[in-house]
Write a protein that holds these residues in place. Structure first.
Motif, PDB file in Angstrom:
ATOM      1  N   GLN A   1       0.818  -1.211   0.000  1.00  0.00           N
ATOM      2  CA  GLN A   1       0.000   0.000   0.000  1.00  0.00           C
ATOM      3  C   GLN A   1       0.851   1.260   0.000  1.00  0.00           C
ATOM      4  N   ILE A   2       1.912   1.275   0.797  1.00  0.00           N
ATOM      5  CA  ILE A   2       2.794   2.447   0.829  1.00  0.00           C
ATOM      6  C   ILE A   2       3.439   2.655  -0.538  1.00  0.00           C
ATOM      7  N   SER A   3       3.926   1.575  -1.149  1.00  0.00           N
ATOM      8  CA  SER A   3       4.569   1.681  -2.456  1.00  0.00           C
ATOM      9  C   SER A   3       3.596   2.190  -3.511  1.00  0.00           C
ATOM     10  N   HIS A   4       2.356   1.689  -3.498  1.00  0.00           N
ATOM     11  CA  HIS A   4       1.360   2.147  -4.466  1.00  0.00           C
ATOM     12  C   HIS A   4       1.024   3.613  -4.245  1.00  0.00           C
ATOM     13  N   ARG A   5       0.965   4.019  -2.979  1.00  0.00           N
ATOM     14  CA  ARG A   5       0.678   5.435  -2.695  1.00  0.00           C
ATOM     15  C   ARG A   5       1.821   6.325  -3.186  1.00  0.00           C
ATOM     16  N   LEU A   6       3.046   5.837  -3.063  1.00  0.00           N
ATOM     17  CA  LEU A   6       4.189   6.610  -3.565  1.00  0.00           C
ATOM     18  C   LEU A   6       4.116   6.805  -5.070  1.00  0.00           C
ATOM     19  N   HIS A   7       3.616   5.790  -5.784  1.00  0.00           N
ATOM     20  CA  HIS A   7       3.509   5.906  -7.240  1.00  0.00           C
ATOM     21  C   HIS A   7       2.686   7.125  -7.643  1.00  0.00           C
ATOM     22  N   GLY A   8       1.658   7.427  -6.860  1.00  0.00           N
ATOM     23  CA  GLY A   8       0.792   8.547  -7.214  1.00  0.00           C
ATOM     24  C   GLY A   8       1.173   9.855  -6.561  1.00  0.00           C
TER      25      GLY A   8
ATOM     26  N   ALA B   1       5.984   9.040   6.699  1.00  0.00           N
ATOM     27  CA  ALA B   1       5.466   9.019   8.068  1.00  0.00           C
ATOM     28  C   ALA B   1       4.575   7.798   8.297  1.00  0.00           C
ATOM     29  N   MET B   2       3.752   7.465   7.294  1.00  0.00           N
ATOM     30  CA  MET B   2       2.901   6.280   7.434  1.00  0.00           C
ATOM     31  C   MET B   2       3.750   5.017   7.512  1.00  0.00           C
TER      32      MET B   2
ATOM     33  N   MET C   1      -4.448  -0.179   9.453  1.00  0.00           N
ATOM     34  CA  MET C   1      -3.604   0.933   9.010  1.00  0.00           C
ATOM     35  C   MET C   1      -3.268   0.810   7.529  1.00  0.00           C
ATOM     36  N   ALA C   2      -2.941  -0.412   7.087  1.00  0.00           N
ATOM     37  CA  ALA C   2      -2.609  -0.623   5.676  1.00  0.00           C
ATOM     38  C   ALA C   2      -3.807  -0.320   4.787  1.00  0.00           C
ATOM     39  N   ALA C   3      -4.993  -0.759   5.214  1.00  0.00           N
ATOM     40  CA  ALA C   3      -6.193  -0.497   4.424  1.00  0.00           C
ATOM     41  C   ALA C   3      -6.532   0.985   4.382  1.00  0.00           C
ATOM     42  N   ALA C   4      -6.129   1.726   5.422  1.00  0.00           N
ATOM     43  CA  ALA C   4      -6.435   3.153   5.487  1.00  0.00           C
ATOM     44  C   ALA C   4      -5.455   4.008   4.692  1.00  0.00           C
ATOM     45  N   VAL C   5      -4.290   3.435   4.321  1.00  0.00           N
ATOM     46  CA  VAL C   5      -3.235   4.218   3.661  1.00  0.00           C
ATOM     47  C   VAL C   5      -3.744   5.010   2.450  1.00  0.00           C
ATOM     48  N   PRO C   6      -4.514   4.412   1.521  1.00  0.00           N
ATOM     49  CA  PRO C   6      -4.948   5.190   0.349  1.00  0.00           C
ATOM     50  C   PRO C   6      -5.809   6.396   0.701  1.00  0.00           C
TER      51      PRO C   6
ATOM     52  N   GLU D   1      -5.250  11.333  -5.356  1.00  0.00           N
ATOM     53  CA  GLU D   1      -5.925  11.621  -6.612  1.00  0.00           C
ATOM     54  C   GLU D   1      -7.395  11.973  -6.391  1.00  0.00           C
ATOM     55  N   HIS D   2      -7.981  11.474  -5.306  1.00  0.00           N
ATOM     56  CA  HIS D   2      -9.403  11.679  -5.065  1.00  0.00           C
ATOM     57  C   HIS D   2      -9.598  12.595  -3.866  1.00  0.00           C
ATOM     58  N   HIS D   3     -10.241  13.728  -4.111  1.00  0.00           N
ATOM     59  CA  HIS D   3     -10.523  14.668  -3.035  1.00  0.00           C
ATOM     60  C   HIS D   3     -11.938  14.392  -2.519  1.00  0.00           C
ATOM     61  N   GLY D   4     -12.122  14.325  -1.261  1.00  0.00           N
ATOM     62  CA  GLY D   4     -13.452  14.064  -0.737  1.00  0.00           C
ATOM     63  C   GLY D   4     -13.436  13.925   0.762  1.00  0.00           C
ATOM     64  N   PRO D   5     -14.626  13.773   1.353  1.00  0.00           N
ATOM     65  CA  PRO D   5     -14.721  13.723   2.815  1.00  0.00           C
ATOM     66  C   PRO D   5     -14.338  12.372   3.407  1.00  0.00           C
ATOM     67  N   ASP D   6     -14.133  11.362   2.539  1.00  0.00           N
ATOM     68  CA  ASP D   6     -13.881  10.011   3.053  1.00  0.00           C
ATOM     69  C   ASP D   6     -12.428   9.855   3.483  1.00  0.00           C
ATOM     70  N   SER D   7     -12.023  10.676   4.424  1.00  0.00           N
ATOM     71  CA  SER D   7     -10.654  10.610   4.914  1.00  0.00           C
ATOM     72  C   SER D   7     -10.529   9.522   5.970  1.00  0.00           C
ATOM     73  N   ARG D   8      -9.496   8.692   5.855  1.00  0.00           N
ATOM     74  CA  ARG D   8      -9.259   7.634   6.836  1.00  0.00           C
ATOM     75  C   ARG D   8      -8.072   7.976   7.732  1.00  0.00           C
ATOM     76  N   THR D   9      -7.712   9.252   7.731  1.00  0.00           N
ATOM     77  CA  THR D   9      -6.577   9.668   8.545  1.00  0.00           C
ATOM     78  C   THR D   9      -6.807   9.369  10.021  1.00  0.00           C
ATOM     79  N   LYS D  10      -8.013   9.665  10.497  1.00  0.00           N
ATOM     80  CA  LYS D  10      -8.308   9.425  11.915  1.00  0.00           C
ATOM     81  C   LYS D  10      -8.224   7.943  12.247  1.00  0.00           C
ATOM     82  N   VAL D  11      -8.727   7.100  11.341  1.00  0.00           N
ATOM     83  CA  VAL D  11      -8.664   5.656  11.575  1.00  0.00           C
ATOM     84  C   VAL D  11      -7.213   5.205  11.662  1.00  0.00           C
ATOM     85  N   PHE D  12      -6.378   5.711  10.767  1.00  0.00           N
ATOM     86  CA  PHE D  12      -4.961   5.339  10.753  1.00  0.00           C
ATOM     87  C   PHE D  12      -4.295   5.739  12.060  1.00  0.00           C
ATOM     88  N   VAL D  13      -4.507   6.977  12.498  1.00  0.00           N
ATOM     89  CA  VAL D  13      -3.842   7.480  13.699  1.00  0.00           C
ATOM     90  C   VAL D  13      -4.320   6.739  14.944  1.00  0.00           C
TER      91      VAL D  13
END
Length: 411
Positions: free
Chosen positions: A27-34, A46-47, A84-89, A97-109
């Protein structure tokens, strides 16, 4: 003949626990790609640290607990890393790439803080003071929680502050006898409070007329400073490296699935494969710290930061290889070049840290590390003028020379 102590190896529970690292690294590697900015790359770093630190604190706890490792605690942190891994994107969606209210930052933290708390609580319940890596005992949770309430870029700064506190506290705390004494005193005070509560509860049960055979018989927990099982810890850290290498190999394979196998793609893919072979070879030669060690093994407070640098570098290299193969016959984008050569550079600089700590010979620094660093920097800065397959060959040459020290010195 004296009895030989049987060497301890990773348990099936620990190996099962490691599976979550595969998903997290992917997940981290895929997020880095974008990633499109330094802020996005910093958020990914940080993640990765947060996931690495949960894995590390849990593995350190299992190292000192041995057969007394609480299975439920390990499985809970395994679930936490998976969350945490599922929340990374979705962490900081404004960076993706996608802007919206579905932020999983709180779940990750929240998952991160809870996972670290589970490991700390488990060690405390066993009466263990993990002096060689104090992060197992506590977490600087406040900056992580406050980061959810403040706007960017201050939230990123708070993540960075929390990580810096975590690392510095562990590295300097492990070297401080005063900290060990204070933490041991606190652990004993907690244990005394627990004993008083148990005695009070026992007295209450007796007052109520509970039969003696029905009374609980709690066993007192002795507070002690935990001793590291060096061989077991080295094996666990080495297995983590192999897992990350596996994700890098998956990146190279995935990059080939939808491509026409031109000469450039084949050369770049083979070079990527042999880059991973060299990283594996270095791991088998020197362990998870990429430097020849002439003195005693590195202390945990030295080895664990080196392990962080090595594995983060491999994630970066994996991301670079995954992007370079499709651009094998073209000029590689600067960001993708720096994922590859920046990752190699981080790997080399981590080896400098390990080499200084392990008192490696001067000729290794001058004839092996320095030329490799210069070529890696040149690849990142000037690599835009050459096709991707040639950059892959250059990256392979750097690591091949770096790994040749052992063979050439023995001659």
């Amino acid at each position: 003949m004296a009895d030989k102590t049987e060497e301890r190896h990773a348990s099936w529970l620990e190996l099962f626990f490691d599976l979550t690292v595969v998903a997290a690294a992917a997940q981290i590697s895929h997020r880095l790609h974008g990633a499109q900015s330094v802020g996005q790359i910093a958020a990914c770093a940080a993640m990765y640290y947060a996931i690495w630190s949960v894995w590390t604190t849990t593995s350190v706890y299992a190292n000192v607990a041995g057969e007394k490792t609480r299975r439920r605690a390990v499985l809970r942190t395994m679930l936490g890393i998976a969350i945490m891994a599922a929340a990374v994107p979705g962490v900081f969606p404004e960076l993706g790439e996608h802007h919206g209210p579905d932020s999983r930052t709180k779940v990750f933290v929240v998952a991160f803080i809870l996972c670290r708390a589970v490991a700390s609580r488990s060690a405390a319940r066993d009466g263990q003071v993990v002096a060689f890596w104090p992060a197992t005992q506590s977490i600087a949770a406040t900056p992580w929680l406050v980061s959810l309430l403040v706007p960017e870029p201050w939230n990123y700064a708070l993540w960075g502050l929390a990580i810096a506190i975590d690392l510095l506290f562990s590295m300097f705390g492990a070297r401080s006898p005063r900290w060990v004494e204070q933490e041991t005193a606190r652990a004993r005070a907690r244990q005394e409070r627990d004993n008083e509560r148990q005695a009070s509860r026992l007295s209450e049960l007796i007052r109520r007329g509970v039969a003696p055979e029905q009374l609980p018989n709690p066993k007192p927990t002795l507070v002690s400073v935990a001793q590291v099982e060096q061989g077991h810890l080295n094996e666990r850290l080495g297995l983590f490296v192999i897992i990350v290498l596996g994700e890098a190999l998956a990146q190279v394979v995935a990059a080939n699935t939808d491509l026409e196998w031109t000469r450039g793609v084949v050369v770049a893919s083979l070079a990527g494969f042999f880059i991973l072979v060299q990283l594996w070879q270095l791991t088998t030669l020197y362990g998870f710290t990429p430097a020849p060690v002439n003195a005693k093994p590195l202390e945990p407070w030295q080895a664990l930061p080196a392990h962080l640098g090595v594995t983060a570098a491999m994630v970066s290299i994996a991301t670079g290889l995954g992007a370079l193969v499709p651009e094998a016959t073209e000029h590689v984008h600067a960001q993708d070049r720096w994922y590859l050569f920046g990752g190699i550079l981080m790997y080399l600089l981590t080896s400098v840290f390990a080499g200084i700590a392990g008192k490696s010979p001067l000729k290794w620094f001058l004839a092996w590390v320095l030329p490799c660093v210069l070529v890696a920097v040149a690849g990142g800065v000037f690599g835009g003028h050459v096709p991707g397959w040639l950059l892959a060959l250059a990256a392979y040459a750097v690591l091949a020379w770096f790994a040749s020290y052992n063979q050439l010195v023995k001659r």
